[in-house]
Design a protein around this motif. Structure first.
Motif, PDB file in Angstrom:
ATOM      1  N   ASN A 146       0.813  -1.215   0.000  1.00  0.00           N
ATOM      2  CA  ASN A 146       0.000   0.000   0.000  1.00  0.00           C
ATOM      3  C   ASN A 146       0.844   1.263   0.000  1.00  0.00           C
ATOM      4  O   ASN A 146       0.345   2.354  -0.260  1.00  0.00           O
ATOM      5  N   SER A 190      -4.075   4.491 -10.054  1.00  0.00           N
ATOM      6  CA  SER A 190      -3.895   5.882  -9.615  1.00  0.00           C
ATOM      7  C   SER A 190      -2.918   5.857  -8.435  1.00  0.00           C
ATOM      8  O   SER A 190      -2.620   4.790  -7.884  1.00  0.00           O
ATOM      9  N   TYR A 191      -2.410   7.014  -8.071  1.00  0.00           N
ATOM     10  CA  TYR A 191      -1.500   7.063  -6.925  1.00  0.00           C
ATOM     11  C   TYR A 191      -1.454   8.475  -6.362  1.00  0.00           C
ATOM     12  O   TYR A 191      -1.779   9.450  -7.025  1.00  0.00           O
ATOM     13  N   GLU A 192      -1.044   8.545  -5.103  1.00  0.00           N
ATOM     14  CA  GLU A 192      -0.846   9.823  -4.427  1.00  0.00           C
ATOM     15  C   GLU A 192       0.577   9.882  -3.907  1.00  0.00           C
ATOM     16  O   GLU A 192       1.138   8.875  -3.475  1.00  0.00           O
ATOM     17  N   ALA A 232      -3.210   2.794  -5.949  1.00  0.00           N
ATOM     18  CA  ALA A 232      -4.531   2.178  -5.823  1.00  0.00           C
ATOM     19  C   ALA A 232      -4.970   1.689  -7.191  1.00  0.00           C
ATOM     20  O   ALA A 232      -4.601   2.259  -8.223  1.00  0.00           O
ATOM     21  N   TYR A 233      -5.740   0.632  -7.194  1.00  0.00           N
ATOM     22  CA  TYR A 233      -6.325   0.098  -8.425  1.00  0.00           C
ATOM     23  C   TYR A 233      -7.835   0.247  -8.327  1.00  0.00           C
ATOM     24  O   TYR A 233      -8.470  -0.347  -7.449  1.00  0.00           O
ATOM     25  N   ASP A 234      -8.381   1.081  -9.190  1.00  0.00           N
ATOM     26  CA  ASP A 234      -9.812   1.403  -9.122  1.00  0.00           C
ATOM     27  C   ASP A 234     -10.181   1.914  -7.725  1.00  0.00           C
ATOM     28  O   ASP A 234     -11.258   1.615  -7.213  1.00  0.00           O
ATOM     29  N   GLY A 235      -9.251   2.682  -7.130  1.00  0.00           N
ATOM     30  CA  GLY A 235      -9.505   3.254  -5.822  1.00  0.00           C
ATOM     31  C   GLY A 235      -9.325   2.289  -4.668  1.00  0.00           C
ATOM     32  O   GLY A 235      -9.563   2.650  -3.515  1.00  0.00           O
ATOM     33  N   ILE A 236      -8.905   1.060  -4.967  1.00  0.00           N
ATOM     34  CA  ILE A 236      -8.743   0.029  -3.930  1.00  0.00           C
ATOM     35  C   ILE A 236      -7.260  -0.186  -3.654  1.00  0.00           C
ATOM     36  O   ILE A 236      -6.441  -0.251  -4.576  1.00  0.00           O
ATOM     37  N   SER A 237      -6.898  -0.320  -2.396  1.00  0.00           N
ATOM     38  CA  SER A 237      -5.502  -0.516  -2.016  1.00  0.00           C
ATOM     39  C   SER A 237      -4.963  -1.821  -2.604  1.00  0.00           C
ATOM     40  O   SER A 237      -5.704  -2.816  -2.705  1.00  0.00           O
TER      41      SER A 237
END
Length: 345
Positions: free
Chosen positions: A127, A190-192, A203-208
């Protein structure tokens, strides 16, 4: 491009020359010498790079672990030919406490700097991934630990047209997502970037990642490394162990296609694989004329016991995707299993 590797008194090899192409596949039995070939290239790169001559990798303890037990010679020698230049390393007087190393001048480091390596032991779902020092990050990392940092650094670099799934998607980030979607339908990365922690949170589709299984995390650094085009360097060599790890068969075949496309685009790709689906993807790419058969070498490694040296068979790949012959044990287990299941009691 690496064209040849020469091994003398090294691990399971008494003396062997191995030829390389833009795409080289190392396959075969467990403990037959496939990984040793990749280790040898890394050792030569290390010895020429640090200027100290010591080629041992992190998990190597002594030269005795590297010298073959099949001869009483007290030395081993490794050399590779790249762009008509030879690079070598060797250990001498291994049987004594005063062994020594000899290698090429460390000033030749830049000649082998184009070689990157992705280990079979790469990180699973994490994560949080390190950001590192952006100015020093040159690849995705041996364990894929800098996959997101590298992707962020080169997010808007231009991907070669032959590797794009969508002609309108030009940059690296969009094309990584396009190929991830092939591996797992509809997936969006996506990533931060948290600068205070010097870390990235993907994240993949907003999931960790820890909630999405192993396949995506294991494959992400492979896809990035294959798609990235270094416009400042004319050459890049990527070595990948087990690119198929944790992927279902259809995804493995698609990844085999991407591997072939990357090799056809000018990048040299060396893979070690146990997957017939990866090889099928490469064969399909050949049949579809996306890579020329002469640009592919498939080496099958075999070793019957630790008292024997490694043997290598290299079937020719034809342009229609067929192989000139199938070595015994070369991905024929499913046929053997089906024959057993079909047999009447």
């Amino acid at each position: 491009m690496i064209t040849e590797l020469y091994l003398k008194n090294y691990k399971s090899f008494l003396e062997r020359k191995i030829e390389f192409s833009p795409l080289t596949v190392l396959s075969g039995m467990n403990a037959s010498g496939k990984s040793s070939v990749i280790q040898a290239i890394r050792m030569i790169q290390k010895s020429c790079g640090d200027g100290l001559g010591d080629p041992r990798l992190d998990d190597h303890v002594s030269p005795n672990q590297l010298k073959t037990k099949l001869t009483k010679d007290d030395y081993y020698h490794l050399s590779l030919t790249k762009d008509s230049k030879d690079y070598s390393t060797e250990a001498r007087s291994i049987g004594s406490d005063s062994y020594e190393y000899a290698s090429d001048d460390g000033q030749r480091k830049k000649d082998l700097a184009c070689i990157s390596y992705i280990s079979a032991d790469r990180l699973g779902p994490k994560n949080q991934l390190p950001a590192g020092n952006a100015s020093e990050i040159a690849d995705v990392g041996v364990n894929g630990e800098y996959a997101i940092a590298f992707l962020d650094k080169f997010r808007y670099s231009k991907v070669l047209e032959s590797l794009r799934l969508n002609a309108d998607s030009v940059n690296l980030f969009d094309n990584v997502n396009a190929w991830l979607s092939v591996i797992s339908k509809g997936t969006l990365l996506s990533y931060e970037n948290n600068q205070s922690q010097n870390a990235y949170f993907p994240a993949y589709d907003g999931i960790s990642p820890s909630e999405t299984g192993f396949g995506l995390s294991f494959t992400l650094p492979v896809i990035i490394a294959l798609l990235y085009n270094d416009e400042k360097k004319s050459e890049r060599i990527v070595m990948i162990e087990n690119p198929e790890a944790h992927l279902h068969p259809a995804a493995q075949t698609s990844l085999g296609l991407l591997i072939a496309l990357a090799a056809a685009s000018g990048k040299q790709v060396i893979i070690e694989t146990h997957s017939d689906h990866i090889i099928d993807g490469i064969r399909i790419a050949t049949k579809q004329n996306k890579i020329h058969s002469s640009d592919v070498k498939i080496h099958f490694f075999k070793r019957n016991s630790f008292e024997e040296e490694t043997s290598i068979e290299t079937p020719e790949l034809y342009q229609d995707g067929r192989l000139s012959f199938w070595p015994e044990g070369f991905f024929d287990q499913s046929l053997k299993d089906k024959a057993l299941l079909a047999r009447k009691n």
